[in-house]
Structure formats: structure tokens, C-alpha cells
Design an enzyme around this catalytic site. Structure first.
Site, PDB file in Angstrom:
ATOM      1  N   GLY A 245       2.140  -7.840  -0.498  1.00  0.00           N
ATOM      2  CA  GLY A 245       1.094  -7.811  -1.517  1.00  0.00           C
ATOM      3  C   GLY A 245      -0.079  -8.734  -1.270  1.00  0.00           C
ATOM      4  O   GLY A 245      -0.944  -8.881  -2.144  1.00  0.00           O
ATOM      5  N   GLU A 285       7.203  -8.886   3.288  1.00  0.00           N
ATOM      6  CA  GLU A 285       6.971  -7.459   3.547  1.00  0.00           C
ATOM      7  C   GLU A 285       5.485  -7.115   3.464  1.00  0.00           C
ATOM      8  O   GLU A 285       5.065  -6.332   2.612  1.00  0.00           O
ATOM      9  CB  GLU A 285       7.716  -6.625   2.497  1.00  0.00           C
ATOM     10  N   PRO A 286       4.676  -7.683   4.337  1.00  0.00           N
ATOM     11  CA  PRO A 286       3.251  -7.360   4.274  1.00  0.00           C
ATOM     12  C   PRO A 286       2.978  -5.968   4.845  1.00  0.00           C
ATOM     13  O   PRO A 286       3.514  -5.609   5.886  1.00  0.00           O
ATOM     14  CB  PRO A 286       2.613  -8.439   5.163  1.00  0.00           C
ATOM     15  N   GLY A 287       2.161  -5.213   4.152  1.00  0.00           N
ATOM     16  CA  GLY A 287       1.728  -3.913   4.656  1.00  0.00           C
ATOM     17  C   GLY A 287       0.234  -3.942   4.880  1.00  0.00           C
ATOM     18  O   GLY A 287      -0.269  -3.997   6.007  1.00  0.00           O
ATOM     19  N   CYS A 356     -14.246  19.497  -3.311  1.00  0.00           N
ATOM     20  CA  CYS A 356     -14.804  20.126  -4.511  1.00  0.00           C
ATOM     21  C   CYS A 356     -14.387  19.367  -5.746  1.00  0.00           C
ATOM     22  O   CYS A 356     -13.579  19.844  -6.550  1.00  0.00           O
ATOM     23  CB  CYS A 356     -14.363  21.572  -4.591  1.00  0.00           C
ATOM     24  N   TYR A 385      -2.987   2.486   3.552  1.00  0.00           N
ATOM     25  CA  TYR A 385      -2.885   3.482   2.478  1.00  0.00           C
ATOM     26  C   TYR A 385      -3.998   4.524   2.520  1.00  0.00           C
ATOM     27  O   TYR A 385      -4.366   5.099   1.499  1.00  0.00           O
ATOM     28  CB  TYR A 385      -2.835   2.800   1.095  1.00  0.00           C
TER      29      TYR A 385
HETATM   30  N1  LLP Z   1       7.189  -4.320  -0.399  1.00  0.00           N
HETATM   31  C1  LLP Z   1       7.373  -3.458  -1.409  1.00  0.00           C
HETATM   32  C2  LLP Z   1       8.676  -3.363  -2.034  1.00  0.00           C
HETATM   33  C3  LLP Z   1       6.300  -2.667  -1.848  1.00  0.00           C
HETATM   34  O1  LLP Z   1       6.507  -1.831  -2.848  1.00  0.00           O
HETATM   35  C4  LLP Z   1       5.051  -2.771  -1.218  1.00  0.00           C
HETATM   36  C5  LLP Z   1       3.925  -1.948  -1.644  1.00  0.00           C
HETATM   37  C6  LLP Z   1       4.904  -3.671  -0.163  1.00  0.00           C
HETATM   38  C7  LLP Z   1       5.997  -4.442   0.221  1.00  0.00           C
HETATM   39  C8  LLP Z   1       3.621  -3.846   0.604  1.00  0.00           C
HETATM   40  O2  LLP Z   1       2.564  -4.277  -0.175  1.00  0.00           O
HETATM   41  P1  LLP Z   1       1.170  -4.646   0.561  1.00  0.00           P
HETATM   42  O3  LLP Z   1       1.432  -5.854   1.416  1.00  0.00           O
HETATM   43  O4  LLP Z   1       0.798  -3.474   1.377  1.00  0.00           O
HETATM   44  O5  LLP Z   1       0.224  -4.892  -0.542  1.00  0.00           O
HETATM   45  N2  LLP Z   1      -1.189   2.649  -2.496  1.00  0.00           N
HETATM   46  C9  LLP Z   1      -1.592   1.385  -3.087  1.00  0.00           C
HETATM   47  C10 LLP Z   1      -0.631   0.282  -2.762  1.00  0.00           C
HETATM   48  C11 LLP Z   1       0.768   0.576  -3.185  1.00  0.00           C
HETATM   49  C12 LLP Z   1       1.712  -0.512  -2.778  1.00  0.00           C
HETATM   50  C13 LLP Z   1       3.101  -0.109  -2.977  1.00  0.00           C
HETATM   51  N3  LLP Z   1       4.061  -1.064  -2.557  1.00  0.00           N
HETATM   52  C14 LLP Z   1      -2.991   1.046  -2.607  1.00  0.00           C
HETATM   53  O6  LLP Z   1      -3.543   1.793  -1.827  1.00  0.00           O
HETATM   54  O7  LLP Z   1      -3.561   0.038  -3.032  1.00  0.00           O
END
Ligand code: LLP
Length: 429
Positions: A245, A285-287, A356, A385
Site C-alpha cells: 500500500g 507486499e508492495p505492488g 464510447c 493496475y
Molecule cells: N497486499 C494485499 C493483501 C492487497 O490487497 C494489496 C492490494 C496489496 C498487497 C498491494 O497494494 P499496493 O502496494 O499495490 O498498493 N486497483 C486499485 C488498487 C487495489 C489494491 C488492492 N490490493 C488501484 O488501481 O488503485
């Protein structure tokens, strides 16, 4: 935003001219600077290794999941989290080490759990009692085996972010509730089930978060729970998973901390806590923070609509099908003209897509130099994303994905064709 240019003044990505990429691979196009992905993973690892503390950087692959990305994650020694049979299948295609996979999800199906068991996924992050029962039942087919699990809990912390991006508050679909005793019940059940090896707990408080306070609070709360379980249940944790997050810069208006600062605060909080056991391994858990800043979307400008007194509309050859985030979350991005990314803006336009739908606006107020049909525009920080949430809306094929590194570009997802669009359609005649 960090922009790199070459001698012609063109935008470069991973040392390659963005116009050349657009020419070779066509647009719309997803482009990733692989060096930036690697560097962010390494930066996270350095924080842990400097302490030192046991850890896993578990890349949240929902942000961007392809065979090539799983290969890069494996090369960098990252773990991954997957949230579906499809992500797990893709990781299998990439030969990702299954021991380093954590399987998330609030409604994993029997087939998905079985797939995970068949391939010896390292950790299953159990979300609810239904799953606890299902997993226990599936394991009885192989009585000699145990499965490592974490329990996901909702720590009761609302992160300061978009409502859809909040997950840690009590009123959430994810995880075992704490105050009502559900989490403790889940722990007791797990500890009493010989085939389940409970290793620790997990919480994820939300996404695109800019303040460390939420992570410090969540870490403190999780450690309190673990201390309580240690005293009352005799449980000694091996893993504390604090989720992901960490917020990134989408536009100049965003002022995020370096992602490593979040990790540092989490580690310091854990080390400062008085614990009746050794500090568990800390998993993050960085995405978004790993792939977001590394990604660019290239589009070609087409039509333009000027209405006297109103902001002009400049349309590109993609839109909400390849980046739903502006429409879904009112997400903001910056764009530059690929042949002159540093040129001063001469007008403010609505940068819109070709779908559209009136809401198909990529950037509502984009300051840009004058553009002509055929110009290539790059939208920045689109690596998270975007591709993973893409759709075939209006039967538009999804774009290709290109990885760029060390001055070389490689196609890692081919562009969908019209034939791909009907490959699963069956005739009704
Ligand atoms: N761990 C868990 C359990 C999660 O549910 C998520 C994201 C992450 C890690 C990674 O979070 P990050 O580091 O990427 O912020 N589609 C949305 C974001 C949804 C996130 C869902 N879970 C967007 O485009 O902002």
C-alpha cells in the site's frame, strides 16, 4: 516526475527512444523500465538487510502480472502474492518458485486451493472460516502433509486513501475480525488442526497510502495480538505480514515518502516492541510501488474537438479499456509529448480515449504543448493496475507490453488481434 531524454530531446525509457518504441510496437502500448522495477525491489531488500531482520519482499502481483514480470521478480529474489488461480497459473508458467508464493483471497474456490496444494504453494493466507474448513478438508487427501498458513485479520485501521482502496477497517470483506474474537477462534482452530502450520498473521490496511502512521499502528496492533496469542494460546509467531500500500507519485501534486521509509518505520516499530518472543520475519507486499513508477503508456493522438470557450478535447487511440483508473478512482496522471517531454505546456486539454463513454477521460486537465494527429503522448507512472485491470470494452484489443532494459526492448505480451477477440465466441446458428 523523472523524465529522461536523448540527444534528439525525445523521451527515453530504459535508454530507448519512446518514439522508436511506438514505431516498432505500435500504440497503445505499455512500456516498463525493468531497471526501475529491479531497483525498487532491491531498495526494499536493502532496508531489511541493513537492520538486519528476517524478511520477505512479497510482490503483490495483482498490480502487474505477466510471465515476464514473475520472471523478473524471481531473478530479484522477491516472493510474490497471488490472489487467483489465474495469477497462480501465470506464475507457474514463469517457473516461479512455489515455496515463495503466498496465496491471498477472500473467496478462494475449492479448485483454486487444490491448485495451490497440488503445486506446493509456500503459504496460504487464510481469510475466513469457510476457507479454514475447506483447506482442512482438502488436506485430508494427503494426511502426511502440512500446509503453512497465515491468518488475515482486519486491524481496525482506516488508511487515508480512496474508499475502494481501504481494506483494514473493521467493516471490510477481508480477514478475520479482531474485537469479536473471530481471529482468536481462527488461531485456536488452526493450532488444533495438525495439518495446518500456523506461522503468523497478515493485515493490509489499504493502498496508495502516504503516511507511515497507519503502518506503525497496524504493526503495533498485530504485535499486540501476537503477544496475546503467545500468552493465552502458547503460539510463537514466525511471520508478521504487514501488507502493501505504499503510495507513489502520479503527478506533481503527490509527495510520497520514499517507499523504503515505510518499511523502516515498520521495522523500527517491531524492534521497539517488548515481545516475549524474537521479532518475527517481517513480510511486506508492495505492488504499486514496485511497478507503478516504472510503467509508461504510449498513445497516438488522433482527433481533436475545439469548442469556443471550453477546454479542447484531444483524443488518443486507447483509453478506459487500457487504464480504467481515472474513470474508476478519479485517478490523476501526468502526460508528456514523447518527442518533446520537457517542452513547456501551451494549452490545457482534456486528454480522452476512444471509448464510447463520456467518462473515458485519461487526464481531465492535461497541460501539454500543441499536439498534432500522429504525435505520440506518454502517460507516466502507469505501471500498476493498468494492464491488469484492462478490458476488451467496445471490443478493443488489449495493447502489447514491452520491457526495456539496458537500451534494448523486448515484447513480453503481444498485442491482441481481432481474432483473439472472438476466440471464445461460439456461433448460435
Ligand atoms: N497486499 C494485499 C493483501 C492487497 O490487497 C494489496 C492490494 C496489496 C498487497 C498491494 O497494494 P499496493 O502496494 O499495490 O498498493 N486497483 C486499485 C488498487 C487495489 C489494491 C488492492 N490490493 C488501484 O488501481 O488503485
Amino acid at each position: 516526475m523523472s523524465i529522461t531524454t536523448n540527444a534528439q530531446g525525445h523521451l527515453t525509457i530504459g535508454g530507448v527512444d519512446a518514439l522508436a518504441l511506438a514505431q516498432e510496437f505500435q500504440t497503445p502500448l505499455y512500456v516498463y523500465d525493468v531497471g526501475a522495477i529491479r531497483e525498487q525491489i532491491r531498495a526494499f531488500k536493502r532496508v531489511f538487510e541493513a537492520e538486519p531482520v528476517d524478511y520477505a519482499v512479497s510482490y503483490a502481483s495483482k498490480a502487474f502480472a505477466t510471465v515476464a514480470m514473475y520472471q523478473v521478480a524471481a531473478q530479484e529474489g522477491a516472493h510474490i502474492d497471488v490472489v487467483s488461480g489465474g495469477e497462480l497459473y501465470t506464475a507457474l508458467q514463469a517457473d516461479f518458485p512455489m515455496q515463495d508464493v503466498a496465496f491471498h483471497g477472500n473467496n478462494k474456490s475449492e479448485a483454486e486451493l487444490q491448485l495451490a496444494l497440488d503445486h506446493h504453494v509456500g503459504t496460504i493466507i487464510v481469510d475466513n472460516f469457510y476457507e479454514l474448513d475447506l483447506l482442512t478438508r482438502l488436506l485430508t487427501a494427503t494426511p502426511e502433509r502440512t500446509q503453512d498458513i497465515l491468518l488475515r485479520v482486519t486491524p481496525g485501521i482506516s488508511a487515508h486513501t480512496h474508499a475502494y482502496d481501504q481494506t483494514g477497517q473493521v467493516d471490510s470483506k477481508f480477514g478475520f475480525d479482531l474485537d469479536s474474537g473471530q481471529a482468536e477462534q481462527a488461531a485456536k482452530t488452526s493450532l488444533a488442526t495438525p495439518q495446518l502450520n500456523l506461522r503468523g498473521i497478515h493485515a493490509h490496511i489499504g493502498s496508495q497510502i502516504f503516511e507511515v502512521a497507519g503502518f506503525v499502528g497496524a504493526t503495533t496492533k498485530l504485535l499486540e495480538i501476537l503477544c496475546d496469542w503467545h500468552t493465552r494460546l502458547g503460539f510463537t509467531p514466525a511471520v508478521l505480514n504487514v501488507g502493501g500500500g505504499f503510495g507513489i507519485r502520479y503527478t506533481e501534486a503527490d509527495d510520497p515518502l520514499p517507499a523504503e521509509d515505510f518499511v523502516h518505520a515498520i521495522i523500527e516499530t517491531a524492534k521497539a516492541a517488548e515481545l516475549p518472543f524474537a521479532v518475527p520475519a517481517i513480510w511486506i507486499e508492495p505492488g504499486r510501488s514496485i511497478v507503478g513508477p516504472a510503467g509508461y503508456q504510449l498513445y497516438t493522438v488522433g482527433s481533436r474537438k475545439d469548442v469556443p470557450g471550453l477546454r479542447p478535447y484531444v483524443a488518443v487511440d486507447g483509453g478506459m479499456g487500457d487504464n480504467i483508473r481515472p474513470a474508476l478512482y478519479q485517478a490523476d496522471y501526468d502526460a508528456v509529448k514523447a518527442d518533446a517531454p520537457l517542452a513547456p505546456a501551451t494549452e490545457h486539454v482534456h486528454l480522452v480515449g476512444k471509448y464510447c463513454e463520456s467518462g473515458d477521460i485519461l487526464i481531465d486537465d492535461a497541460p501539454l504543448p500543441a499536439t498534432q494527429p500522429g504525435d505520440v503522448v506518454a502517460v507516466l507512472a502507469t505501471g500498476a493496475y493498468g494492464y491488469t485491470m484492462a478490458s476488451n470494452y467496445n471490443r478493443n484489443p488489449r495493447p502489447a507490453v514491452v520491457f526495456v532494459e539496458g537500451g534494448a526492448a523486448k515484447l513480453v505480451v503481444r498485442r491482441e488481434s481481432y481474432a483473439d477477440l472472438t476466440v471464445n465466441d461460439l456461433s448460435y446458428l
